[in-house]
Design a protein around this motif. Sequence first.
Motif, PDB file in Angstrom:
ATOM      1  N   ILE A 110       0.861  -1.187   0.000  1.00 31.52           N
ATOM      2  CA  ILE A 110       0.000   0.000   0.000  1.00 31.52           C
ATOM      3  C   ILE A 110       0.897   1.236   0.000  1.00 31.52           C
ATOM      4  CG2 ILE A 110      -1.654   1.338   1.386  1.00 31.52           C
ATOM      5  CD1 ILE A 110      -2.899  -1.110   0.025  1.00 31.52           C
ATOM      6  N   TRP A 111       0.677   2.087  -0.973  1.00 28.38           N
ATOM      7  CA  TRP A 111       1.413   3.357  -1.067  1.00 28.38           C
ATOM      8  C   TRP A 111       0.383   4.489  -1.068  1.00 28.38           C
ATOM      9  CZ3 TRP A 111       5.760   3.087  -5.394  1.00 28.38           C
ATOM     10  CH2 TRP A 111       6.773   2.196  -4.975  1.00 28.38           C
ATOM     11  N   GLY A 112       0.545   5.406  -0.122  1.00 25.51           N
ATOM     12  CA  GLY A 112      -0.396   6.535  -0.088  1.00 25.51           C
ATOM     13  C   GLY A 112      -1.831   6.063   0.028  1.00 25.51           C
ATOM     14  N   MET A 113      -2.030   5.016   0.844  1.00 24.80           N
ATOM     15  CA  MET A 113      -3.353   4.453   1.144  1.00 24.80           C
ATOM     16  C   MET A 113      -4.083   3.917  -0.095  1.00 24.80           C
ATOM     17  SD  MET A 113      -3.013   4.376   4.199  1.00 24.80           S
ATOM     18  CE  MET A 113      -4.499   3.459   4.558  1.00 24.80           C
ATOM     19  N   THR A 114      -3.302   3.434  -1.049  1.00 26.41           N
ATOM     20  CA  THR A 114      -3.900   2.795  -2.217  1.00 26.41           C
ATOM     21  C   THR A 114      -2.896   1.776  -2.764  1.00 26.41           C
ATOM     22  OG1 THR A 114      -5.053   3.218  -4.301  1.00 26.41           O
ATOM     23  CG2 THR A 114      -3.096   4.558  -3.855  1.00 26.41           C
ATOM     24  N   ASN A 137      -7.980   2.398  -0.180  1.00 28.06           N
ATOM     25  CA  ASN A 137      -9.023   2.206  -1.196  1.00 28.06           C
ATOM     26  C   ASN A 137      -8.620   1.179  -2.264  1.00 28.06           C
ATOM     27  OD1 ASN A 137      -7.261   3.453  -2.875  1.00 28.06           O
ATOM     28  ND2 ASN A 137      -8.530   5.225  -3.347  1.00 28.06           N
ATOM     29  N   ALA A 138      -7.702   0.279  -1.898  1.00 31.19           N
ATOM     30  CA  ALA A 138      -7.162  -0.676  -2.892  1.00 31.19           C
ATOM     31  C   ALA A 138      -8.268  -1.447  -3.614  1.00 31.19           C
ATOM     32  CB  ALA A 138      -6.212  -1.650  -2.203  1.00 31.19           C
ATOM     33  N   GLN A 139      -9.227  -1.925  -2.849  1.00 30.65           N
ATOM     34  CA  GLN A 139     -10.266  -2.766  -3.451  1.00 30.65           C
ATOM     35  C   GLN A 139     -11.139  -1.938  -4.423  1.00 30.65           C
ATOM     36  OE1 GLN A 139     -10.219  -5.977  -3.189  1.00 30.65           O
ATOM     37  NE2 GLN A 139     -12.163  -6.918  -2.696  1.00 30.65           N
ATOM     38  N   ARG A 140     -11.386  -0.698  -4.067  1.00 32.62           N
ATOM     39  CA  ARG A 140     -12.206   0.158  -4.937  1.00 32.62           C
ATOM     40  C   ARG A 140     -11.474   0.470  -6.243  1.00 32.62           C
ATOM     41  NH1 ARG A 140     -12.732   5.532  -5.452  1.00 32.62           N
ATOM     42  NH2 ARG A 140     -11.821   6.167  -3.458  1.00 32.62           N
ATOM     43  N   VAL A 141     -10.176   0.752  -6.124  1.00 37.04           N
ATOM     44  CA  VAL A 141      -9.376   1.039  -7.320  1.00 37.04           C
ATOM     45  C   VAL A 141      -9.365  -0.182  -8.242  1.00 37.04           C
ATOM     46  CG1 VAL A 141      -7.001   1.450  -8.124  1.00 37.04           C
ATOM     47  CG2 VAL A 141      -7.952   2.814  -6.267  1.00 37.04           C
ATOM     48  N   PRO A 184     -13.072  -4.845 -16.016  1.00 35.74           N
ATOM     49  CA  PRO A 184     -14.447  -4.875 -16.527  1.00 35.74           C
ATOM     50  C   PRO A 184     -15.420  -5.424 -15.479  1.00 35.74           C
ATOM     51  CG  PRO A 184     -12.902  -5.864 -18.096  1.00 35.74           C
ATOM     52  CD  PRO A 184     -12.146  -5.653 -16.825  1.00 35.74           C
ATOM     53  N   VAL A 185     -16.672  -5.049 -15.616  1.00 37.09           N
ATOM     54  CA  VAL A 185     -17.679  -5.512 -14.640  1.00 37.09           C
ATOM     55  C   VAL A 185     -17.852  -7.026 -14.701  1.00 37.09           C
ATOM     56  CG1 VAL A 185     -19.035  -3.426 -14.349  1.00 37.09           C
ATOM     57  CG2 VAL A 185     -19.507  -4.904 -16.279  1.00 37.09           C
ATOM     58  N   SER A 186     -17.460  -7.646 -15.799  1.00 32.93           N
ATOM     59  CA  SER A 186     -17.593  -9.106 -15.913  1.00 32.93           C
ATOM     60  C   SER A 186     -16.542  -9.854 -15.080  1.00 32.93           C
ATOM     61  CB  SER A 186     -17.484  -9.550 -17.373  1.00 32.93           C
ATOM     62  OG  SER A 186     -16.223  -9.179 -17.890  1.00 32.93           O
ATOM     63  N   ALA A 187     -15.551  -9.145 -14.553  1.00 31.71           N
ATOM     64  CA  ALA A 187     -14.592  -9.787 -13.642  1.00 31.71           C
ATOM     65  C   ALA A 187     -15.247  -9.957 -12.275  1.00 31.71           C
ATOM     66  CB  ALA A 187     -13.336  -8.931 -13.515  1.00 31.71           C
ATOM     67  N   THR A 188     -14.881 -11.027 -11.579  1.00 32.46           N
ATOM     68  CA  THR A 188     -15.405 -11.230 -10.232  1.00 32.46           C
ATOM     69  C   THR A 188     -14.307 -10.894  -9.229  1.00 32.46           C
ATOM     70  OG1 THR A 188     -16.779 -13.026 -11.045  1.00 32.46           O
ATOM     71  CG2 THR A 188     -16.435 -12.934  -8.670  1.00 32.46           C
ATOM     72  N   ILE A 189     -14.571  -9.890  -8.410  1.00 26.06           N
ATOM     73  CA  ILE A 189     -13.576  -9.492  -7.411  1.00 26.06           C
ATOM     74  C   ILE A 189     -13.849 -10.255  -6.117  1.00 26.06           C
ATOM     75  CG2 ILE A 189     -12.517  -7.551  -6.196  1.00 26.06           C
ATOM     76  CD1 ILE A 189     -12.389  -7.153  -9.180  1.00 26.06           C
ATOM     77  N   LEU A 190     -12.866 -11.003  -5.682  1.00 25.79           N
ATOM     78  CA  LEU A 190     -13.017 -11.801  -4.460  1.00 25.79           C
ATOM     79  C   LEU A 190     -12.580 -10.982  -3.238  1.00 25.79           C
ATOM     80  CD1 LEU A 190     -11.475 -15.031  -5.994  1.00 25.79           C
ATOM     81  CD2 LEU A 190     -13.898 -14.531  -5.681  1.00 25.79           C
ATOM     82  N   ASN A 191     -12.817 -11.536  -2.052  1.00 24.18           N
ATOM     83  CA  ASN A 191     -12.399 -10.848  -0.825  1.00 24.18           C
ATOM     84  C   ASN A 191     -10.897 -10.611  -0.837  1.00 24.18           C
ATOM     85  OD1 ASN A 191     -14.945 -10.834   0.206  1.00 24.18           O
ATOM     86  ND2 ASN A 191     -14.690 -12.758   1.344  1.00 24.18           N
TER      87      ASN A 191
END
Length: 197
Positions: free
Chosen positions: A111-115, A149-153, A159-166
Amino acid sequence: MNTQLPKGRGAISDGKDTNLNEAPTRFITKNAKTLVIYFSRSGNTEYQAKIAQKVLHADSYELIAKNSYPTDYDATVSRSNQEQAGSLPQLVTDDLPNFDQYDLLLLGSPIWGMTLANPMQKFLEQFGSQLGGKRIAEFTTNAGFGAGNAQRVLKELVPVSATILNDYTIRDTEIEKTNDQFKDWLQQTGVSRILCK
Ligand SMILES: Cc1cc2nc3c(=O)[nH]c(=O)nc-3n(C[C@H](O)[C@H](O)[C@H](O)COP(=O)(O)O)c2cc1C
């Protein structure tokens, strides 16, 4: 495996992760279904990337900037701030593997600069659009302030078709004490790939 991690927030680089003295990791097979892509300046995230590669029998590719980051921490922070306010660093990506082979991508970053660290952001900016339909999980190391905000970035750059896991994040000084916790997360992440195929 490196057993002497640089650890804390002010860690200088070990010089091995900025491609100064050592070739970057390129472990690419014909059969693996999981690809670990990581950036690590001072070795903490690389320590975890090595565990991830072993636990998930994955391929592994280390991101490096064309212009390596300094070994000095303060100089790195200064450059990082400039890049985050201006433009992200150019990466060496000419030997990046074809993503078609993989259905799970694990992205490892400090994490650099909170991202996400600048090279990981740059990777997602450049190649995120090619990750549609993939399952993607990120693991990060931080100096005690969490993953920001790593997960948000990540979500914004694929793409929205990707599945983001925990996601998984761990403080740099805790990494070695929490190997089992990390391995549990990896197992969960790997299982989700198999179940959801
Ligand atoms: C340029 C720079 C910025 C950082 N910014 C943060 C931050 O915002 N929050 C935090 O918790 N740690 C921050 N850190 C600490 C790193 O995230 C942490 O030490 C990490 O484990 C380093 O990983 P690496 O050894 O794989 O490079 C920063 C480190 C650097 C070099």
